[in-house]
Design a protein around this motif. Sequence first.
Motif, short mmCIF file in Angstrom:
data_model
loop_
_atom_site.label_atom_id
_atom_site.label_comp_id
_atom_site.label_asym_id
_atom_site.label_seq_id
_atom_site.Cartn_x
_atom_site.Cartn_y
_atom_site.Cartn_z
N LEU A 262 44.94 28.82 2.68
CA LEU A 262 44.64 29.72 3.76
C LEU A 262 45.53 31.12 3.58
O LEU A 262 46.51 31.00 3.11
CB LEU A 262 44.83 29.02 5.25
CG LEU A 262 44.03 27.66 5.46
CD1 LEU A 262 44.59 27.15 6.66
CD2 LEU A 262 42.53 28.22 5.63
N ASN A 263 44.97 32.21 4.20
CA ASN A 263 45.76 33.31 3.95
C ASN A 263 46.50 33.38 5.63
O ASN A 263 45.61 33.60 6.37
CB ASN A 263 44.79 34.56 3.86
CG ASN A 263 45.58 35.92 3.93
OD1 ASN A 263 46.96 36.02 4.25
ND2 ASN A 263 45.01 36.70 3.63
N PRO A 264 47.76 33.34 5.64
CA PRO A 264 48.47 33.43 7.01
C PRO A 264 48.13 34.67 7.74
O PRO A 264 48.52 34.85 8.75
CB PRO A 264 49.95 33.39 6.76
CG PRO A 264 49.85 32.49 5.12
CD PRO A 264 48.82 32.99 4.67
N LYS A 265 47.76 35.66 7.16
CA LYS A 265 47.47 36.93 7.64
C LYS A 265 46.01 37.01 8.51
O LYS A 265 45.84 37.96 9.17
CB LYS A 265 47.51 38.07 6.62
CG LYS A 265 48.99 38.13 6.38
CD LYS A 265 49.01 39.51 5.30
CE LYS A 265 48.67 39.22 3.96
NZ LYS A 265 48.61 40.32 3.09
N PRO B 91 36.31 18.87 8.76
CA PRO B 91 34.89 19.87 8.97
C PRO B 91 35.11 20.74 10.15
O PRO B 91 34.55 22.13 10.10
CB PRO B 91 33.87 18.94 9.05
CG PRO B 91 34.33 17.50 8.51
CD PRO B 91 35.86 17.48 8.63
N ALA B 92 35.68 20.33 11.30
CA ALA B 92 35.57 21.36 12.42
C ALA B 92 36.66 22.48 12.23
O ALA B 92 36.39 23.51 12.52
CB ALA B 92 36.14 20.54 13.84
N GLU B 93 37.73 22.11 11.40
CA GLU B 93 38.77 23.40 10.98
C GLU B 93 38.08 24.29 10.17
O GLU B 93 38.22 25.57 10.10
CB GLU B 93 39.87 22.65 10.41
CG GLU B 93 40.79 21.95 11.44
CD GLU B 93 41.87 21.23 10.86
OE1 GLU B 93 42.90 20.74 11.55
OE2 GLU B 93 41.81 20.88 9.63
N PHE C 145 42.72 32.59 12.00
CA PHE C 145 42.58 30.86 12.12
C PHE C 145 43.90 30.32 11.53
O PHE C 145 44.31 29.36 11.89
CB PHE C 145 41.45 30.48 11.51
CG PHE C 145 41.45 29.01 11.21
CD1 PHE C 145 40.99 28.17 12.11
CD2 PHE C 145 41.58 28.32 9.88
CE1 PHE C 145 41.07 26.77 11.97
CE2 PHE C 145 41.69 27.07 9.73
CZ PHE C 145 41.38 26.28 10.63
N ALA C 146 44.15 30.88 10.13
CA ALA C 146 45.31 30.39 9.35
C ALA C 146 46.82 30.42 10.12
O ALA C 146 47.47 29.74 10.21
CB ALA C 146 45.39 30.95 8.13
N GLN D 10 35.71 29.46 8.66
CA GLN D 10 34.44 30.20 8.36
C GLN D 10 34.22 31.22 9.31
O GLN D 10 33.69 32.28 8.77
CB GLN D 10 33.29 29.27 7.90
CG GLN D 10 33.47 28.08 6.68
CD GLN D 10 33.35 28.92 5.53
OE1 GLN D 10 33.34 29.99 5.47
NE2 GLN D 10 33.21 28.07 4.52
N GLN D 11 34.09 30.75 10.48
CA GLN D 11 33.92 31.78 11.65
C GLN D 11 34.93 32.83 11.50
O GLN D 11 34.50 34.17 11.72
CB GLN D 11 33.95 31.06 13.02
CG GLN D 11 33.53 31.88 14.24
CD GLN D 11 32.10 32.53 14.04
OE1 GLN D 11 31.25 31.89 13.37
NE2 GLN D 11 31.88 33.58 14.88
N SER D 12 36.27 32.57 11.45
CA SER D 12 37.28 33.40 11.51
C SER D 12 37.05 34.63 10.14
O SER D 12 37.30 35.93 10.42
CB SER D 12 38.52 32.95 10.98
OG SER D 12 39.65 33.85 10.97
N LEU D 13 36.63 34.06 8.92
CA LEU D 13 36.15 35.00 7.86
C LEU D 13 35.02 35.78 8.13
O LEU D 13 34.99 36.90 7.70
CB LEU D 13 35.86 34.17 6.63
CG LEU D 13 37.27 33.23 6.06
CD1 LEU D 13 36.67 32.29 4.87
CD2 LEU D 13 38.43 34.21 5.37
#
Length: 299
Positions: free
Chosen positions: A23-26, A232-234, A29-30, A239-242
């Motif tokens: 994950l990209n902490p920036k 799966p939920a995460e 979601f991450a 994916q929604q954040s992206l």
Amino acid sequence: MPKQHHQTTISKPDTKKVNSRYLNPKDDFAFKHIFTKETHLDLLMHFLNAVFKGKKVITKVQISKTEHKGNQKTDRKSVFDVHCTGADNEKFTIEMQKESSPYFADRLLFYAAILIQEQGKSVDANWNYKLPEIYFVAILDFKFAGMPADQYIHNVSLVETKSNLPFYKKLGYIYIELPGFNKTEKELKTDEDKWLFCIKHMGDLKDIPVSLKDDEIFNKLFKIAEVSNLTPAEMNAYQQSLKIKRDNYNHDQYILQQGEAKGEHKKAVEMALKLKHKNMPQVEIAELTGLTVEEIEAL
């Protein structure tokens, strides 16, 4: 008939749409995934202690429910934050700000004022105005205009300007400019170095840096940040954040292109007017400027 048992199967998260291992902490979601889960609070505490470097020792944190995101569109797409309380009731706000915005310092002061004012709610009428310590840590993915160019960490507090003595010790701001942090993996010495390196580069890394492999905290960080370890939920939330990030990028590019198109059109009109005043034939003006003859006639 024998009773049938239906077994629920949980499918593994679909990682095909994600190009990076970690994950990209920036990203929103991450950032929240790493710092706000109850089982990850040791990471949050370790990060805060790394940033304060002994000036403030945090021995316990709990996530606060309060959120102070702004209502402006620039806030909603570029700012996400974590609010927590320390063992001595200190208040910490950790922000990740991806883009500069107008009146950035004013904004942080405004939300600091809200947080301070909230401390006076639901208290006895004879409250003596004693406040807890309040700290803001802003991680910036841009250079903060007006700050010394040779520094990437700025500590800001209230001081008496002539003597430089502290006026109020219980309010502090720490600004961290990621673009100014340029240490390589081999140059990481302090915990602060390691955290800033991870926050800046984790989304592009293929493996945990060798210099961090023997560190329990950073091993945990990379384990929970590995995309394949998401539920799966995460994964759906990620994916929604992206998607939101991509939509914002596409919107910004569209606005930029529209602005550029308007600018080019304005230049073409200005040139057409000059050529028209010189009595150049409209057909030739159209060829040179890209405008139609009808547009040139209307000028």
